[in-house]
Design an enzyme around this catalytic site. Structure first.
Site, PDB file in Angstrom:
ATOM      1  N   ASP A  51      35.639  13.532 -14.221  1.00 55.46           N
ATOM      2  CA  ASP A  51      36.591  12.974 -13.260  1.00 55.46           C
ATOM      3  C   ASP A  51      35.868  11.905 -12.441  1.00 55.46           C
ATOM      4  O   ASP A  51      35.049  12.219 -11.592  1.00 55.46           O
ATOM      5  CB  ASP A  51      37.117  14.087 -12.355  1.00 55.46           C
ATOM      6  CG  ASP A  51      38.013  13.568 -11.232  1.00 55.46           C
ATOM      7  OD1 ASP A  51      38.335  12.356 -11.238  1.00 55.46           O
ATOM      8  OD2 ASP A  51      38.379  14.366 -10.358  1.00 55.46           O
ATOM      9  N   GLU A 130       6.681   0.450  -5.014  1.00 52.38           N
ATOM     10  CA  GLU A 130       5.874   1.377  -4.217  1.00 52.38           C
ATOM     11  C   GLU A 130       6.843   2.174  -3.343  1.00 52.38           C
ATOM     12  O   GLU A 130       7.250   1.721  -2.280  1.00 52.38           O
ATOM     13  CB  GLU A 130       4.879   0.615  -3.339  1.00 52.38           C
ATOM     14  CG  GLU A 130       3.877  -0.231  -4.107  1.00 52.38           C
ATOM     15  CD  GLU A 130       2.981  -1.037  -3.178  1.00 52.38           C
ATOM     16  OE1 GLU A 130       3.109  -0.899  -1.939  1.00 52.38           O
ATOM     17  OE2 GLU A 130       2.162  -1.815  -3.691  1.00 52.38           O
ATOM     18  N   GLU A 132       8.013   4.820  -0.817  1.00 51.79           N
ATOM     19  CA  GLU A 132       7.501   5.599   0.312  1.00 51.79           C
ATOM     20  C   GLU A 132       8.547   6.616   0.773  1.00 51.79           C
ATOM     21  O   GLU A 132       9.739   6.457   0.507  1.00 51.79           O
ATOM     22  CB  GLU A 132       7.125   4.672   1.468  1.00 51.79           C
ATOM     23  CG  GLU A 132       6.029   3.680   1.107  1.00 51.79           C
ATOM     24  CD  GLU A 132       5.806   2.623   2.172  1.00 51.79           C
ATOM     25  OE1 GLU A 132       4.853   1.832   2.039  1.00 51.79           O
ATOM     26  OE2 GLU A 132       6.596   2.569   3.150  1.00 51.79           O
ATOM     27  N   GLU A 212       0.729   7.495   4.087  1.00 55.56           N
ATOM     28  CA  GLU A 212       1.090   6.166   4.561  1.00 55.56           C
ATOM     29  C   GLU A 212       0.843   6.054   6.075  1.00 55.56           C
ATOM     30  O   GLU A 212       0.358   6.967   6.711  1.00 55.56           O
ATOM     31  CB  GLU A 212       2.548   5.841   4.225  1.00 55.56           C
ATOM     32  CG  GLU A 212       2.712   4.914   3.016  1.00 55.56           C
ATOM     33  CD  GLU A 212       2.048   3.556   3.208  1.00 55.56           C
ATOM     34  OE1 GLU A 212       1.829   3.148   4.366  1.00 55.56           O
ATOM     35  OE2 GLU A 212       1.762   2.893   2.206  1.00 55.56           O
ATOM     36  N   GLU A 220       3.125   8.098  -0.067  1.00 59.87           N
ATOM     37  CA  GLU A 220       3.457   7.172  -1.149  1.00 59.87           C
ATOM     38  C   GLU A 220       2.771   7.648  -2.423  1.00 59.87           C
ATOM     39  O   GLU A 220       1.621   8.080  -2.406  1.00 59.87           O
ATOM     40  CB  GLU A 220       2.982   5.760  -0.804  1.00 59.87           C
ATOM     41  CG  GLU A 220       3.249   4.716  -1.868  1.00 59.87           C
ATOM     42  CD  GLU A 220       2.752   3.335  -1.473  1.00 59.87           C
ATOM     43  OE1 GLU A 220       2.094   2.684  -2.308  1.00 59.87           O
ATOM     44  OE2 GLU A 220       3.002   2.921  -0.322  1.00 59.87           O
ATOM     45  N   HIS A 269       8.192  -1.630  -1.564  1.00 64.20           N
ATOM     46  CA  HIS A 269       7.708  -2.929  -2.021  1.00 64.20           C
ATOM     47  C   HIS A 269       7.762  -2.967  -3.542  1.00 64.20           C
ATOM     48  O   HIS A 269       7.275  -2.052  -4.210  1.00 64.20           O
ATOM     49  CB  HIS A 269       6.266  -3.164  -1.556  1.00 64.20           C
ATOM     50  CG  HIS A 269       6.075  -2.923  -0.086  1.00 64.20           C
ATOM     51  ND1 HIS A 269       4.910  -2.417   0.446  1.00 64.20           N
ATOM     52  CD2 HIS A 269       6.903  -3.120   0.969  1.00 64.20           C
ATOM     53  CE1 HIS A 269       5.022  -2.309   1.750  1.00 64.20           C
ATOM     54  NE2 HIS A 269       6.240  -2.726   2.097  1.00 64.20           N
ATOM     55  N   ARG A 339       0.331  -9.444   4.161  1.00 63.29           N
ATOM     56  CA  ARG A 339       1.361  -8.427   4.061  1.00 63.29           C
ATOM     57  C   ARG A 339       2.485  -8.611   5.074  1.00 63.29           C
ATOM     58  O   ARG A 339       3.423  -7.822   5.108  1.00 63.29           O
ATOM     59  CB  ARG A 339       0.730  -7.032   4.199  1.00 63.29           C
ATOM     60  CG  ARG A 339      -0.185  -6.701   3.033  1.00 63.29           C
ATOM     61  CD  ARG A 339      -0.965  -5.420   3.249  1.00 63.29           C
ATOM     62  NE  ARG A 339      -1.962  -5.239   2.196  1.00 63.29           N
ATOM     63  CZ  ARG A 339      -1.766  -4.582   1.070  1.00 63.29           C
ATOM     64  NH1 ARG A 339      -0.601  -4.024   0.838  1.00 63.29           N
ATOM     65  NH2 ARG A 339      -2.724  -4.473   0.162  1.00 63.29           N
ATOM     66  N   GLU A 358       5.013  -9.606  -5.290  1.00 63.51           N
ATOM     67  CA  GLU A 358       5.449  -8.386  -4.607  1.00 63.51           C
ATOM     68  C   GLU A 358       6.528  -8.745  -3.592  1.00 63.51           C
ATOM     69  O   GLU A 358       6.267  -9.439  -2.611  1.00 63.51           O
ATOM     70  CB  GLU A 358       4.270  -7.715  -3.904  1.00 63.51           C
ATOM     71  CG  GLU A 358       4.645  -6.468  -3.125  1.00 63.51           C
ATOM     72  CD  GLU A 358       3.521  -5.970  -2.230  1.00 63.51           C
ATOM     73  OE1 GLU A 358       3.709  -4.919  -1.577  1.00 63.51           O
ATOM     74  OE2 GLU A 358       2.465  -6.636  -2.160  1.00 63.51           O
ATOM     75  N   ARG A 360       8.613  -7.612  -0.699  1.00 63.41           N
ATOM     76  CA  ARG A 360       8.333  -6.552   0.262  1.00 63.41           C
ATOM     77  C   ARG A 360       9.552  -6.130   1.096  1.00 63.41           C
ATOM     78  O   ARG A 360       9.445  -5.216   1.910  1.00 63.41           O
ATOM     79  CB  ARG A 360       7.191  -6.993   1.192  1.00 63.41           C
ATOM     80  CG  ARG A 360       5.873  -7.147   0.459  1.00 63.41           C
ATOM     81  CD  ARG A 360       4.756  -7.649   1.360  1.00 63.41           C
ATOM     82  NE  ARG A 360       4.472  -6.758   2.468  1.00 63.41           N
ATOM     83  CZ  ARG A 360       3.712  -5.662   2.391  1.00 63.41           C
ATOM     84  NH1 ARG A 360       3.178  -5.297   1.232  1.00 63.41           N
ATOM     85  NH2 ARG A 360       3.485  -4.929   3.470  1.00 63.41           N
TER      86      ARG A 360
END
Length: 470
Positions: A51, A130, A132, A212, A220, A269, A339, A358, A360
């Site tokens: 359903d 990554e 977390e 972390e 992580e 990330h 970062r 990456e 982020r």
């Protein structure tokens, strides 16, 4: 794995039950279970009926019947069921037309990969998120017409240094100082190790795990990259394992982006690269070892980032993480090593196979099929239209002078703003009918009505501290 191999595995491992799993529109796994003897090759071809009207964002009640089609390659033995159970992830089809259901998130991801191949740009899109999460010892929350509150607790929490724990042994993690401490400060080490080893037993390739930055049990576990659809499947297995190992020990895990005030939030990330004929298309001789194609992919991600946020940061809580001062990438720029940029180019290894970008911005509240598919579509649009990302920003963005910072575009400040960007900027997602207009309209409607408006209409506890004595 073929259907025949799946059936052979059932006999070999003496499987008693088969669990069929599929994802609703916003991003939660659902399932039903059949006896092992009910699974045969016919089921892999014709599916089982469900359903669809009871699933969020799916069918109307007068069009409720849907088919789930098990995918044999996704098989794994569930490590948490009492009776030996084989789990299979499923695709969704319309029972009348036998066409793949447009609102099935896994179907959107599969279409994105097929569209990528049709362009001739690449044949593989690898993703390495990554993911977390927080592990808490207690969570309580409620919302009524006349009250609203939440309460979290953790044996690690900095707020518990003075609690009478009979005895309190100390070693609480200070706010923003939870990155890489050894036990006993890292009270979650053994729990994460069991999560990691359980993931490996379920077929995931794991590279490492660690505590972390935040206090209160933030962790992580890093997976090795994989092609888009496979990795989205893996994210669901990952979240399932984290939640159930935590529950096994009387704890609870959450992927909510910002559960704690004044400490780092939980992100996802996403490392990504495009490949063709076994060659990494992102490796080159340009800035940070990137190719021209990689630069254009960055340009596409940055150009469409405000609209992407509607999928990569899809909750109202996501934007409590995307605030300055908590390692959150609120500025739309790119850089190697930095970062504080929305896009980072890791420089751990000079090997061409390791070259990647990456992204982020995302967090783990995202539906991974939709988030990864949207990212891929943005990168392909950037490559096709040769979108120049401009100059990299290698300074600490948080230390820029106000005049210089004002020139750097920023992420949306709220889910409502991100949805408005998606409404205005969606053509790149509609290419190849990967995201249909119906999918995007339904996403915007659901998020606005069920989440944005639901939060907007309710008094917030802190409003009483601000305004009760007016």
């Amino acid at each position: 794995m073929t259907p025949k191999e799946s059936l052979a595995l059932i006999r070999e491992k003496e499987i008693r039950a088969v669990d069929l799993r599929f994802m609703d529109f916003p991003g939660l796994w659902h399932h039903f279970t059949i006896p092992a003897e009910e699974l045969d090759e016919h089921v892999f071809e014709e599916g089982k009926g469900i359903d669809g009207s009871s699933l969020r964002g799916w069918q109307a009640i007068n069009e409720s019947d849907m088919l789930v089609i098990p995918v044999p390659d996704t098989a794994f033995i569930d490590p948490f069921t009492r009776d030996r159970t084989l789990t299979l992830i499923c695709n969704i089809q319309d029972p009348l037309t036998k066409e793949d259901y447009t609102r099935d998130p896994r179907n959107v991801a599969r279409k994105a990969v097929n569209y990528m191949k049709s362009t001739g740009i690449a044949d593989t899109a690898n993703f390495g998120p990554e993911v977390e999460f927080f592990i808490f010892d207690d969570v309580r929350y409620d919302q009524t017409q006349y009250s609203g509150y939440y309460f979290l607790d953790s044996i690690e929490g900095a707020w518990n240094t003075g609690r009478d724990e009979k005895p309190n042994l100390g070693y609480k993690l200070r706010y923003k100082e939870g990155h890489f401490p050894c036990p006993p400060a890292d009270a979650m080490h053994d729990l994460r190790s069991e999560m990691m080893l359980t993931m490996i037993d379920c077929g995931l390739k794991i590279e490492a795990h660690h505590h972390e930055v935040a206090t209160g049990g933030q962790g992580e576990i890093d997976m090795k990259y994989a092609p888009l659809v496979e990795m989205a499947d893996n994210v669901l297995k990952y979240k399932y394992i984290v939640k159930n190992v935590a529950r096994k020990y009387g704890k609870t895990a959450t992927f909510m982006p910002k559960p704690l005030f004044l400490d780092n939030g939980t992100g996802m990330h996403v490392h990504t690269s495009l490949w063709k004929d076994g060659r990494n298309l992102f490796a080159g001789s340009g800035y940070a070892g990137l190719s021209e194609i990689a630069n254009y992919a960055i340009g596409g991600l940055l150009r469409h980032a405000p609209a992407l946020c509607a999928f990569t940061n899809p909750t109202t809580n996501s934007y409590k993480r995307l605030t300055p001062g908590y390692e959150a990438p609120v500025n739309l720029a790119y850089s190697r090593r930095n970062r504080s940029a929305a896009i980072r180019i890791p420089v751990y290894s000079p090997h061409p196979r390791s070259k990647r970008i990456e992204f982020r911005l995302p967090d783990a509240s995202a539906n991974p099929y939709l988030a990864f598919a949207a990212m891929l579509m943005a990168m392909l649009d950037g490559i096709k239209n040769k979108m120049n990302p401009g100059e990299p920003l290698d300074k600490d963005i948080y230390d820029l002078e106000p005049e210089e910072l004002s020139k750097v575009p920023q992420t949306p400040a709220s889910l409502e703003e991100a949805l408005e960007h998606l409404r205005r900027d969606q053509e790149f997602l509609l290419q190849g009918e990967v995201f249909t207009s119906d999918v995007i309209d339904t996403w915007i409607w659901y998020k606005r009505e069920k989440e944005v408006d639901a939060i907007r209409l309710r008094p917030h506890p802190y409003e009483f501290a601000l305004y009760f004595d007016i």
